[in-house]
Design a protein around this motif. Structure first.
Motif, PDB file in Angstrom:
ATOM      1  N   LEU A  66       0.817  -1.224   0.000  1.00 54.13           N
ATOM      2  CA  LEU A  66       0.000   0.000   0.000  1.00 54.13           C
ATOM      3  C   LEU A  66       0.851   1.275   0.000  1.00 54.13           C
ATOM      4  CD1 LEU A  66      -2.857  -1.018   2.479  1.00 54.13           C
ATOM      5  CD2 LEU A  66      -2.943  -0.897  -0.021  1.00 54.13           C
ATOM      6  N   ASP A  67       1.556   1.536   1.099  1.00 52.03           N
ATOM      7  CA  ASP A  67       2.331   2.780   1.223  1.00 52.03           C
ATOM      8  C   ASP A  67       3.415   2.829   0.150  1.00 52.03           C
ATOM      9  OD1 ASP A  67       0.808   3.319   3.462  1.00 52.03           O
ATOM     10  OD2 ASP A  67       2.319   2.558   4.870  1.00 52.03           O
ATOM     11  N   GLY A  68       3.357   3.865  -0.694  1.00 50.78           N
ATOM     12  CA  GLY A  68       4.340   4.012  -1.752  1.00 50.78           C
ATOM     13  C   GLY A  68       4.056   3.177  -2.980  1.00 50.78           C
ATOM     14  N   THR A  69       3.010   2.374  -2.917  1.00 54.44           N
ATOM     15  CA  THR A  69       2.662   1.524  -4.053  1.00 54.44           C
ATOM     16  C   THR A  69       1.291   1.891  -4.612  1.00 54.44           C
ATOM     17  OG1 THR A  69       3.997  -0.303  -3.176  1.00 54.44           O
ATOM     18  CG2 THR A  69       2.325  -0.866  -4.819  1.00 54.44           C
ATOM     19  N   LEU A  70       0.263   1.892  -3.752  1.00 52.13           N
ATOM     20  CA  LEU A  70      -1.087   2.260  -4.197  1.00 52.13           C
ATOM     21  C   LEU A  70      -1.473   3.674  -3.776  1.00 52.13           C
ATOM     22  CD1 LEU A  70      -3.306  -0.934  -3.776  1.00 52.13           C
ATOM     23  CD2 LEU A  70      -2.318   0.024  -5.849  1.00 52.13           C
ATOM     24  N   TRP A  71      -0.713   4.231  -2.871  1.00 53.52           N
ATOM     25  CA  TRP A  71      -0.903   5.652  -2.535  1.00 53.52           C
ATOM     26  C   TRP A  71       0.419   6.206  -2.023  1.00 53.52           C
ATOM     27  CZ3 TRP A  71      -4.919   2.969   0.713  1.00 53.52           C
ATOM     28  CH2 TRP A  71      -4.387   2.455   1.905  1.00 53.52           C
TER      29      TRP A  71
ATOM     30  N   VAL B 292      -2.463   4.391 -10.872  1.00 54.99           N
ATOM     31  CA  VAL B 292      -2.084   3.017 -10.508  1.00 54.99           C
ATOM     32  C   VAL B 292      -3.321   2.246 -10.047  1.00 54.99           C
ATOM     33  CG1 VAL B 292      -0.691   1.594  -8.961  1.00 54.99           C
ATOM     34  CG2 VAL B 292       0.250   3.718  -9.882  1.00 54.99           C
ATOM     35  N   GLN B 293      -4.133   2.876  -9.209  1.00 59.61           N
ATOM     36  CA  GLN B 293      -5.337   2.199  -8.714  1.00 59.61           C
ATOM     37  C   GLN B 293      -6.306   1.901  -9.855  1.00 59.61           C
ATOM     38  OE1 GLN B 293      -7.318   3.480  -5.218  1.00 59.61           O
ATOM     39  NE2 GLN B 293      -5.454   3.843  -4.039  1.00 59.61           N
ATOM     40  N   ARG B 294      -6.419   2.804 -10.805  1.00 60.86           N
ATOM     41  CA  ARG B 294      -7.295   2.564 -11.959  1.00 60.86           C
ATOM     42  C   ARG B 294      -6.823   1.349 -12.754  1.00 60.86           C
ATOM     43  NH1 ARG B 294     -10.696   6.632 -13.715  1.00 60.86           N
ATOM     44  NH2 ARG B 294     -10.368   6.018 -15.892  1.00 60.86           N
ATOM     45  N   ALA B 295      -5.508   1.249 -12.951  1.00 59.88           N
ATOM     46  CA  ALA B 295      -4.956   0.117 -13.701  1.00 59.88           C
ATOM     47  C   ALA B 295      -5.182  -1.192 -12.957  1.00 59.88           C
ATOM     48  CB  ALA B 295      -3.464   0.335 -13.962  1.00 59.88           C
TER      49      ALA B 295
ATOM     50  N   GLU C   7      -9.881   4.861  -6.182  1.00 63.96           N
ATOM     51  CA  GLU C   7     -10.513   4.062  -7.229  1.00 63.96           C
ATOM     52  C   GLU C   7     -10.821   2.650  -6.738  1.00 63.96           C
ATOM     53  OE1 GLU C   7     -11.520   4.920 -10.188  1.00 63.96           O
ATOM     54  OE2 GLU C   7     -10.759   6.990 -10.161  1.00 63.96           O
ATOM     55  N   LEU C   8     -10.028   2.170  -5.790  1.00 61.02           N
ATOM     56  CA  LEU C   8     -10.191   0.817  -5.273  1.00 61.02           C
ATOM     57  C   LEU C   8     -10.931   0.839  -3.946  1.00 61.02           C
ATOM     58  CD1 LEU C   8      -6.601  -0.499  -6.057  1.00 61.02           C
ATOM     59  CD2 LEU C   8      -8.700  -1.308  -7.139  1.00 61.02           C
ATOM     60  N   ARG C   9     -11.821  -0.122  -3.766  1.00 57.35           N
ATOM     61  CA  ARG C   9     -12.526  -0.319  -2.505  1.00 57.35           C
ATOM     62  C   ARG C   9     -12.175  -1.707  -1.980  1.00 57.35           C
ATOM     63  NH1 ARG C   9     -13.443   4.733  -1.076  1.00 57.35           N
ATOM     64  NH2 ARG C   9     -14.354   5.924  -2.817  1.00 57.35           N
ATOM     65  N   GLU C  10     -12.499  -1.960  -0.729  1.00 56.05           N
ATOM     66  CA  GLU C  10     -12.094  -3.237  -0.137  1.00 56.05           C
ATOM     67  C   GLU C  10     -12.669  -4.424  -0.892  1.00 56.05           C
ATOM     68  OE1 GLU C  10     -11.807  -5.514   4.200  1.00 56.05           O
ATOM     69  OE2 GLU C  10     -12.668  -3.497   4.074  1.00 56.05           O
TER      70      GLU C  10
ATOM     71  N   HIS D 111       4.845   3.228 -12.220  1.00 49.80           N
ATOM     72  CA  HIS D 111       4.391   1.997 -11.569  1.00 49.80           C
ATOM     73  C   HIS D 111       3.619   1.095 -12.530  1.00 49.80           C
ATOM     74  CE1 HIS D 111       5.933   3.524  -7.952  1.00 49.80           C
ATOM     75  NE2 HIS D 111       4.892   3.407  -7.136  1.00 49.80           N
ATOM     76  N   VAL D 112       2.674   1.675 -13.256  1.00 50.96           N
ATOM     77  CA  VAL D 112       1.812   0.856 -14.124  1.00 50.96           C
ATOM     78  C   VAL D 112       2.655   0.137 -15.173  1.00 50.96           C
ATOM     79  CG1 VAL D 112      -0.048   0.914 -15.832  1.00 50.96           C
ATOM     80  CG2 VAL D 112      -0.222   2.287 -13.748  1.00 50.96           C
ATOM     81  N   GLU D 113       3.593   0.851 -15.765  1.00 50.55           N
ATOM     82  CA  GLU D 113       4.456   0.243 -16.778  1.00 50.55           C
ATOM     83  C   GLU D 113       5.225  -0.942 -16.201  1.00 50.55           C
ATOM     84  OE1 GLU D 113       8.417   1.474 -19.372  1.00 50.55           O
ATOM     85  OE2 GLU D 113       7.020   3.034 -18.716  1.00 50.55           O
ATOM     86  N   LYS D 114       5.731  -0.799 -14.973  1.00 54.38           N
ATOM     87  CA  LYS D 114       6.500  -1.885 -14.367  1.00 54.38           C
ATOM     88  C   LYS D 114       5.617  -3.084 -14.032  1.00 54.38           C
ATOM     89  CE  LYS D 114      10.025   1.214 -12.494  1.00 54.38           C
ATOM     90  NZ  LYS D 114      10.625   1.835 -11.284  1.00 54.38           N
TER      91      LYS D 114
END
Length: 630
Positions: A275-280, A306-309, A342-345, A408-411
């Protein structure tokens, strides 16, 4: 960068090749390939291509191998090294067969050709611009190019039709890139526009060809060229007739490697994210729910992307989970209360937030989902966490997304971990069904005994011959299922269709459901009648529905029908693999006795005298009657 105490992966690769240890330590070579970048990766590809595939297979008999036939218009020997490396990166051994120069029409239109004789899993017909421009007159106009393109497309349509009847493998074509050196030969922009339209329309027809041919894949080269990869090298094209650049062939090889991974049953199934540094942006524990970056700043917008992808990936049957060092209540609040998230649980099959080592959480998640850890792709921005997971769980694909979140998305997408030739209806429901499965596990925990749980679960099973619309899903089960796959035979759709239509072969589908919902098409039994006996050539069942009596119900029904049909015995085959050891005793458990052994394959026999009982807690609906000719 590696520390002083850690060998550099590129140096270790070089040492393994220079000392001749690469064959004996081939699994280590494949691990190291994941950690090196060009030019070290390119060098390793060429060294790998010089290894004898038979020697590697002899030293590592459990290593999956994929046979790839390569044909086309130009010189294609330069494709073998990157293709060898890309398959090795996924733990797959390449057995290549390269056809003669410009022989693709003869190779693919003659079912008796040497190419078809190899029985390749993948057949690559590599198309280049000179397939067209070698045949246009001089001077030429866009209309001349269109005539040649129309002729080539008619030939490719005939090739696709011939391949569908002559091969059980997969045919791979590609869209044809248009180099500027040809458009620039037209001095007026109106003609250039016309040529561009003609060329793109032909490629669109080529891409649509795949929609009507289940064993055909068309790789779109436009996104690859858009990355800045040169289409051709003028000198190599002129002097060596290698009409696509080495860089483009390397990217083509990477795309092909994803198809080979699918063919070998090594497609990943679950994307696990930090999460931290990855999705936000920021640290949730320090910054709070409202403090983490998700919008209102350039970086926040990047994390939102990133969350959209991730949401897009999860909508197509990929399981998405979270493993984070955080407080669970705080994580849930962030997914619930941030309006810009964009993401929910409920987009995740599981959210794990605690302070345990992440590799321990990954192992527990694998057990919960009944998946192998090698089905996981783990994404984290921490070099330490990525290194620990690589070390403790080598089968997990690790993606480090350090630095700029805009990258992030590209990786995450670069390696096509979840690529599949086709989505099935079951794919669209996979996440929901896994979430329902977790509810079932909670339901199980409320009972004192498994039998009480099963009685209240109210399992239903439907067993019937495969329908045409179900063939893609049955093929997918053979390709993706590893644990409950009695022979691990991987079948393309054409092979399933052939077995379903055969006079003596049948493909029976297993659908299941229970009080919590419909599980969909979860298994298949492949049978073959020979004289007065029935042979079960394979039996596959999704890991989602293990240990509920579904396998016993299906097997009992097949045996009962065999006895009703007057057969004297049923033979069943088991071929051990690294992952299907749990079903080694499946057939003996239900009354089969050991029979012959054919290499590593075990054959069991049931005399049909004492049949296994159907589980009382399962309700069976079957349609197994064989229609007899008058």
């Amino acid at each position: 960068m590696p520390s002083d105490s850690t060998p550099d992966p590129a140096d270790e690769l070089s040492r393994l090749f220079s000392t001749g240890e690469a064959v004996a330590r081939y699994p280590r070579v494949t691990e190291l390939l994941a950690a090196v970048e060009p030019p070290a990766f390119t060098r390793a590809c060429h060294q790998l291509a010089r290894l004898d595939p038979d020697a590697v297979a002899a030293a590592h008999p459990d290593r999956p191998a994929v046979t790839v036939a390569i044909t086309g218009h130009g010189t294609l020997s330069t494709l073998v090294p990157p293709l060898t490396g890309e398959l090795a990166r996924h733990g797959i051994l390449l057995r290549p067969h390269v056809s003669d120069f410009d022989s693709y029409v003869f190779d693919l239109l003659d079912p008796d050709s040497d190419l078809y004789g190899h029985g390749a899993d993948l057949t690559l017909c590599v198309l280049d611009p000179m397939i067209v421009f070698d045949e246009v007159p001089v001077p030429w106009r866009p209309a001349d190019v269109q005539r040649v393109l129309d002729e080539k497309l008619r030939t490719l349509e005939r090739i696709a039709a011939t391949f569908a009847t002559a091969s059980r493998g997969m045919l791979v074509l590609n869209t044809i890139p248009l180099p500027r050196r040809f458009t620039a030969q037209l001095v007026d922009h109106r003609s250039r526009s016309e040529l561009g339209a003609v060329w793109r329309e032909a490629n669109a027809r080529l891409l649509r060809l795949a929609t009507s041919a289940p064993n055909l894949v068309v790789i779109d080269t436009d996104p690859l060229v858009a990355e800045g990869i040169p289409v051709t090298d003028a000198r190599m094209s002129t002097y060596a007739k290698a009409h696509l650049s080495a860089e483009l062939l390397a990217r083509y090889a990477r795309e092909t490697g994803h198809l080979a991974r699918h063919s070998a049953g090594r497609t990943k199934k679950c994307l696990v994210l930090d999460l931290d540094g990855t999705l936000w942006g920021g640290v949730l524990g320090d910054d709070g729910v409202e403090g983490v970056e998700l919008s209102d700043s350039p970086k926040g917008e990047a994390f939102n992307g990133v969350q959209r992808a991730v949401k897009q990936i999860g909508s197509q049957g990929v399981l998405v989970a979270v493993v984070s060092k955080n407080e669970l209540d705080l994580v849930r609040a962030a997914f619930r209360d941030r309006d810009d998230a964009e993401l929910r649980e409920d987009d995740f099959v599981r959210v794990i937030a605690n302070w345990r080592p992440k590799h321990d959480n990954l192992k527990e998640l694998a057990q919960t989902l009944n998946l192998g850890v090698d089905s996981f792709v783990f994404v984290d921005d921490s070099a330490l966490e990525c290194g620990l997971v690589r070390s403790e769980l080598p089968g997990v694909a690790v993606v480090r997304v350090d630095g700029d979140p805009a990258l992030h998305v590209e990786k995450i997408l670069r390696d096509g971990w979840f690529d599949t030739p086709e989505l099935t209806a079951d794919d669209q429901q996979r996440v929901v069904r896994y979430q329902e499965e977790l509810v079932r596990k909670d339901f199980l925990d409320s009972f004192d005994s498994v039998q009480d749980f099963l009685r209240e679960l109210k399992v239903t099973v439907r067993l019937a011959p495969v329908q045409d619309a179900e063939i893609p899903r049955v093929s997918q089960l053979t390709l993706r299922t590893n644990q409950f796959n009695l022979t691990t035979h991987r079948l393309q759709q054409a092979q399933v269709r052939e077995l379903a239509a055969g006079p003596d072969t049948r493909v029976l589908t297993i659908h299941s459901g229970d009080r919590f919902g419909d599980n969909g098409l979860v298994g298949a039994v492949f049978t073959r009648r020979h004289q007065d006996a029935l042979h079960i050539d394979n039996f596959v069942l999704s890991c989602r529905v293990f240990s509920r009596g579904i396998e016993q119900t299906a097997l009992a029904a097949v045996l009962e029908q065999a006895r009703t049909d007057g057969l004297r015995a049923v033979y069943a085959t088991y071929r051990p693999s690294k992952k299907n050891g749990a079903v080694r005793d499946l057939y003996p458990r239900y009354g089969f006795t050991p029979g012959t052994e054919d290499g590593d394959t075990l054959v069991f026999r049931h005399d049909l005298r004492l049949l296994p009982d159907r589980p009382e807690h399962v309700s069976l609906h079957e349609d197994l009657q064989v229609e007899c000719d008058d």
